[in-house]
Motif scaffolding. Structure first.
Motif, short mmCIF file in Angstrom:
data_model
loop_
_atom_site.label_atom_id
_atom_site.label_comp_id
_atom_site.label_asym_id
_atom_site.label_seq_id
_atom_site.Cartn_x
_atom_site.Cartn_y
_atom_site.Cartn_z
N ALA A 317 0.69 -1.22 -0.11
CA ALA A 317 0.14 -0.14 0.00
C ALA A 317 0.88 1.22 0.04
O ALA A 317 0.35 2.21 -0.61
CB ALA A 317 -1.05 0.02 1.16
N ASN A 318 2.05 1.23 0.66
CA ASN A 318 2.92 2.40 0.73
C ASN A 318 3.89 2.65 -0.23
O ASN A 318 4.84 1.79 -0.23
CB ASN A 318 3.57 2.48 2.19
N HIS A 319 3.67 3.29 -1.29
CA HIS A 319 4.86 3.58 -2.35
C HIS A 319 5.73 4.64 -1.94
O HIS A 319 6.60 4.78 -2.67
CB HIS A 319 4.23 3.77 -3.78
N VAL A 320 5.52 5.26 -0.90
CA VAL A 320 6.22 6.48 -0.49
C VAL A 320 7.53 6.17 0.25
O VAL A 320 8.74 6.65 0.11
CB VAL A 320 5.56 7.35 0.46
N GLN A 321 7.45 5.15 0.98
CA GLN A 321 8.58 4.43 1.74
C GLN A 321 8.42 2.99 1.55
O GLN A 321 7.94 2.24 2.36
CB GLN A 321 8.28 4.98 3.32
N PRO A 322 9.15 2.55 0.28
CA PRO A 322 9.02 1.13 0.17
C PRO A 322 9.51 0.25 1.24
O PRO A 322 10.56 0.13 1.58
CB PRO A 322 9.76 0.92 -1.16
N LEU A 323 8.56 -0.66 1.68
CA LEU A 323 8.80 -1.72 2.77
C LEU A 323 8.89 -3.03 1.96
O LEU A 323 7.73 -3.36 1.68
CB LEU A 323 7.76 -1.79 3.91
N ILE A 324 9.76 -3.64 1.46
CA ILE A 324 10.08 -4.68 0.67
C ILE A 324 11.06 -5.72 1.28
O ILE A 324 12.03 -5.48 1.67
CB ILE A 324 10.64 -4.39 -0.95
#
Ligand SMILES: [Zn+2]
Length: 458
Positions: A317-324
């Motif tokens: 959901a969060n493209h601002v601070q990618p958590l991958i």
């Protein structure tokens, strides 16, 4: 200033979340694959860190396990290269979260910002745009088991959140954001600090008589004990728990003592509602927006049904601070069996957040209960000590240890002891000795995790 909220986007996401609640495994896998490719594309485009990592790779063909594990300390060190908006700078964000008058203010006019506690070292700072918030809102309000509570703008309820209310933490920011977005809701949502002594906390709850209490299991146990002792005169209709392990025995105790339904959920600062409990009592992962991988100590995936050493989160959901493939630190077991409720969202069990409530004093003095999360909040917020373990060694004896070395560690421990002593006195636990030890890492539990607050054996 109104916090970020996009009504059109929220309506679209909510419709999709509602539809996906009953979707087949294949339909859920399709959503996941599409959203993962979108996330990788946007990370490669906007994040200098991921541009290097993903160079020459096709986001539609890339398998998640080909990517490295991401850990908070390293990501925070490279924060400005990690985020996809160059206007987001860590130094400005740190100044923002240090100012408690700005909780839920939009950062740069377009981001919801919160910080995590430092349970795995340095606190993280997380920025969400209206798109990520639309997903969190939809999951929070649609994936609850009781229809009555599914209306986010419900005004017939008094909902009390009992926790750390004075900082930019995810729960407090979320509540304040909803209060600002909807003045009608502002009258039904209340934040109550768990840093106050138990008698004041109980008095505040008696006066408010909330229909729903949202809090941590350790706080809920304290409230249940207060109810059994006759001091907590109210009982909510529902108790929402999260943030710590909730055992079956604790859940049954809470239900009996408070005479209400207990609804558990699992979330993190990195993804607000990862899983919510269904009407059959299982925790279902929101697998249309979050991917969890249980891995062993070497980072290899463990078979379904087994708990790994840690869990990796990919936040779709969060493209601002990618958590991958981000190391969450919790141990999550994914169950292979289907749930009686009919949902195809995987059933998970979570271990790894199990600090103890301290019971100080006793023989000659009144016994005072000290909540583990309150201890962590005081040490982190008032003394900036994140690497610690507080172990009880007697009715009035505590050992506070840190893995830090040298003069700065000693200064830090002195500050921490002063803050903790003041807090304990305020709670009614006077005469407690706090022995400080630097250069001594906290002892690990059987699960391999450092437990931050350890009670004396019963
Ligand atoms: Zn279920």
């Amino acid at each position: 200033m109104l916090p970020p909220f996009d009504p059109w986007l929220t309506s679209c996401v909510t419709l999709d979340v509602a539809a996906a609640s009953r979707a087949s495994e294949a339909a859920l896998a399709g959503r996941r694959a599409r959203r993962l490719a979108d996330l990788l594309r946007s990370a490669a485009r906007g994040s200098a860190l991921y541009r290097k990592l993903l160079a020459g790779r096709d986001p539609d063909k890339l398998r998640l396990e080909e990517l490295p594990i991401a850990r908070k300390p390293e990501l925070m060190r490279q924060f400005d290269e990690w985020v996809t908006d160059p206007a987001l700078r860590l130094d400005a964000l740190r100044r923002f979260v240090a100012d408690r008058t700005r909780i839920a203010d939009p950062f740069l006019g377009r981001y919801v910002v919160w910080e995590s506690s430092g349970s795995s070292g340095e606190p993280g700072v997380f920025a969400q745009d209206a798109r990520a918030m639309a997903v969190y809102d939809a999951l929070e309000f649609w994936r609850r088991p009781f229809q009555r509570m599914m209306d986010p703008w419900s005004v017939g309820e008094r909902i009390a959140f009992v926790g750390a209310t004075g900082g930019h933490f995810a729960s407090t920011v979320s509540i304040e954001r909803l209060r600002r977005l909807n003045p009608a809701l502002a009258r039904s949502l209340h934040g109550i600090s768990f840093l106050q002594p138990a008698d004041r906390l109980v008095a505040e709850l008696n006066a408010l008589a909330p229909t729903v209490i949202a809090t941590y299991p350790s706080v809920a146990v304290l409230l249940a004990e207060e109810r059994l002792a006759g001091r907590l005169e109210m009982a909510p209709r529902e108790l929402w728990t999260g943030g710590e392990d909730l055992s079956t025995a604790t859940c049954e105790f809470l239900q009996q003592a408070l005479g209400c339904q207990v609804v558990n959920s699992y979330g993190a600062s990195e993804f607000l509602t990862l899983a919510a409990e269904c009407s059959s009592g299982s925790l279902h992962l929101n697998c249309d927006w979050a991917i969890l991988e249980s891995v062993d100590e070497s980072g290899r995936q463990v078979p379904m049904g087994e708990a790994g050493a840690t869990t990796l989160l990919t936040n779709l959901a969060n493209h601002v601070q990618p958590l991958i493939r981000y190391d969450l630190g919790d141990r999550v077991t994914q169950r292979a069996s289907a749930c009686a409720c009919g949902s195809h969202h995987p059933v998970i069990e979570v271990q790894g957040r199990n600090d103890d409530t301290l019971r100080l004093g006793g023989a000659d003095t009144r016994m005072v209960r000290i909540l583990p999360l309150a201890v962590s909040t005081v040490l982190e917020e008032d003394a900036a000590l994140f690497d610690f373990q507080l172990e009880q060694q007697g009715p009035c004896d505590l050992v506070l240890r840190t893995g830090l070395h040298g003069k700065s560690a000693d200064a830090s421990l002195r500050r921490a002891r002063a803050a903790l002593s003041a807090f304990l006195v305020q709670q009614g636990a006077a005469g407690v000795h706090i022995h400080c030890r630097s250069g001594e890492a906290g002892r690990r539990s059987r699960s391999g995790k450092v437990q931050r607050v350890v009670a004396a054996p019963a």
